[in-house]
Design a protein around this motif. Structure first.
Motif, PDB file in Angstrom:
ATOM      1  N   VAL A 166       1.625   6.704  -6.868  1.00  0.00           N
ATOM      2  CA  VAL A 166       0.571   7.641  -7.285  1.00  0.00           C
ATOM      3  C   VAL A 166       1.027   9.082  -7.078  1.00  0.00           C
ATOM      4  O   VAL A 166       0.798   9.951  -7.938  1.00  0.00           O
ATOM      5  N   SER A 167       1.678   9.336  -5.958  1.00  0.00           N
ATOM      6  CA  SER A 167       2.162  10.687  -5.675  1.00  0.00           C
ATOM      7  C   SER A 167       3.213  11.123  -6.698  1.00  0.00           C
ATOM      8  O   SER A 167       3.201  12.272  -7.161  1.00  0.00           O
TER       9      SER A 167
ATOM     10  N   PHE B 200      -0.490  13.099  -0.048  1.00  0.00           N
ATOM     11  CA  PHE B 200      -0.651  11.653  -0.181  1.00  0.00           C
ATOM     12  C   PHE B 200       0.538  10.902   0.425  1.00  0.00           C
ATOM     13  O   PHE B 200       0.373   9.910   1.131  1.00  0.00           O
ATOM     14  N   THR B 201       1.741  11.397   0.132  1.00  0.00           N
ATOM     15  CA  THR B 201       2.942  10.733   0.641  1.00  0.00           C
ATOM     16  C   THR B 201       2.999  10.782   2.167  1.00  0.00           C
ATOM     17  O   THR B 201       3.331   9.784   2.822  1.00  0.00           O
TER      18      THR B 201
ATOM     19  N   ALA C  26       0.426   8.349   3.570  1.00  0.00           N
ATOM     20  CA  ALA C  26       0.863   6.960   3.382  1.00  0.00           C
ATOM     21  C   ALA C  26       1.968   6.596   4.369  1.00  0.00           C
ATOM     22  O   ALA C  26       1.947   5.519   4.971  1.00  0.00           O
TER      23      ALA C  26
ATOM     24  N   PHE D 250       2.342   1.708  -3.460  1.00  0.00           N
ATOM     25  CA  PHE D 250       1.310   2.148  -4.414  1.00  0.00           C
ATOM     26  C   PHE D 250       1.035   3.643  -4.288  1.00  0.00           C
ATOM     27  O   PHE D 250       1.024   4.372  -5.289  1.00  0.00           O
ATOM     28  N   TRP D 251       0.828   4.131  -3.052  1.00  0.00           N
ATOM     29  CA  TRP D 251       0.481   5.535  -2.881  1.00  0.00           C
ATOM     30  C   TRP D 251       1.660   6.451  -3.149  1.00  0.00           C
ATOM     31  O   TRP D 251       1.466   7.581  -3.621  1.00  0.00           O
TER      32      TRP D 251
ATOM     33  N   TRP E 206       0.423   6.308   7.916  1.00  0.00           N
ATOM     34  CA  TRP E 206      -0.334   5.055   8.077  1.00  0.00           C
ATOM     35  C   TRP E 206       0.602   3.852   8.183  1.00  0.00           C
ATOM     36  O   TRP E 206       0.387   2.962   9.013  1.00  0.00           O
TER      37      TRP E 206
ATOM     38  N   ALA F 184       0.824  -1.205   0.000  1.00  0.00           N
ATOM     39  CA  ALA F 184       0.000   0.000   0.000  1.00  0.00           C
ATOM     40  C   ALA F 184       0.860   1.257   0.000  1.00  0.00           C
ATOM     41  O   ALA F 184       0.558   2.231  -0.707  1.00  0.00           O
ATOM     42  N   LEU F 185       1.938   1.237   0.779  1.00  0.00           N
ATOM     43  CA  LEU F 185       2.844   2.390   0.807  1.00  0.00           C
ATOM     44  C   LEU F 185       3.475   2.614  -0.561  1.00  0.00           C
ATOM     45  O   LEU F 185       3.522   3.752  -1.059  1.00  0.00           O
TER      46      LEU F 185
END
Length: 222
Positions: free
Chosen positions: A79-80, A112-113, A116, A75-76, A119, A72-73
């Motif tokens: 995306v960033s 976003f970064t 991520a 991926f985001w 989280w 998940a990290l």
């Protein structure tokens, strides 16, 4: 420039071992070897416990639990990066003026970064804070990031022990041990995912029967 940016993004994803890019296979083989070695060590520890009835399992859960947070990290962050590279160009193509969207994609990408990373840090701290201790006399469960809580369950109170392992768990060499007891405060404890689960399950089942015999306990099913 767009082609260069796209090539940079693909190369970054491959280096980060994001499936289905080529870096994923080698990274998975490395982690699989580590999990297999950890499972073998846990199996040896459980086998020794069968004879000595001392410590059966001690430590945190398997690092396999961090696979999905890592993906998940990645991926985001990807995306960033894509938003940082292509955000302004996509905004202009959508009909917005360049001065209207100046630096906005950068701020969104940074947001976003940060989310991520925050989280992922929470998941990592949660993983490090959970520890189990299983002996021939008791089961101890410790958890809590800021405040520690320790729960204990006497082995002679254990009524039923179950073992579950999905197909993916079998591939990764981990599993779950579900413990049901007569303890009113914590009647159920799930230990997992842990390496070498079947050997640990057999060891726990044996010491539970031995504890019942020592305490002369007879469990009555409701």
């Amino acid at each position: 420039m767009p082609v260069t940016g796209l090539g940079f993004l693909v190369g970054s994803l491959a280096i980060a071992a994001v499936p289905p890019f080529n870096g994923f296979a080698s990274e998975f083989a490395i982690y699989r070897g580590l999990w297999t070695a950890a499972a073998a060590g846990a199996a040896q520890q459980a086998a020794a416990a069968l004879n000595e009835e001392l410590s059966i399992y001690k430590g945190p859960l398997s690092g396999v639990i961090m696979i999905w947070p890592v993906f998940a990290l990645i991926f985001w962050v990807a995306v960033s990066v894509a938003l940082f590279i292509f955000g302004e160009k996509l905004g202009v193509k959508a009909g917005l003026r360049e001065e209207q969207i100046k630096n906005i994609p950068t701020y969104i990408a940074l947001g976003f970064t940060a989310l991520a990373l925050g989280w992922f840090l929470y998941k990592w701290l949660l993983f490090k804070s959970r520890k189990f201790l299983i002996t021939s006399e008791r089961i101890e469960y410790e958890y809590g990031i800021l405040f520690k809580t320790v729960r204990n369950m006497d082995m002679w109170r254990v009524q039923d022990i179950g073992f579950t392992q999905s197909f993916l768990d079998r591939v990764l060499g981990v599993g779950y041990i579900n413990i049901q007891s007569s303890d009113t405060s914590d009647p159920r404890i799930c230990v997992g995912p842990i390496g070498g689960p079947r050997a640990i399950y057999d060891a726990v089942k044996k010491v539970q029967l031995d504890a019942d015999r020592r305490q002369r306990v007879v469990h009555v099913e409701k």
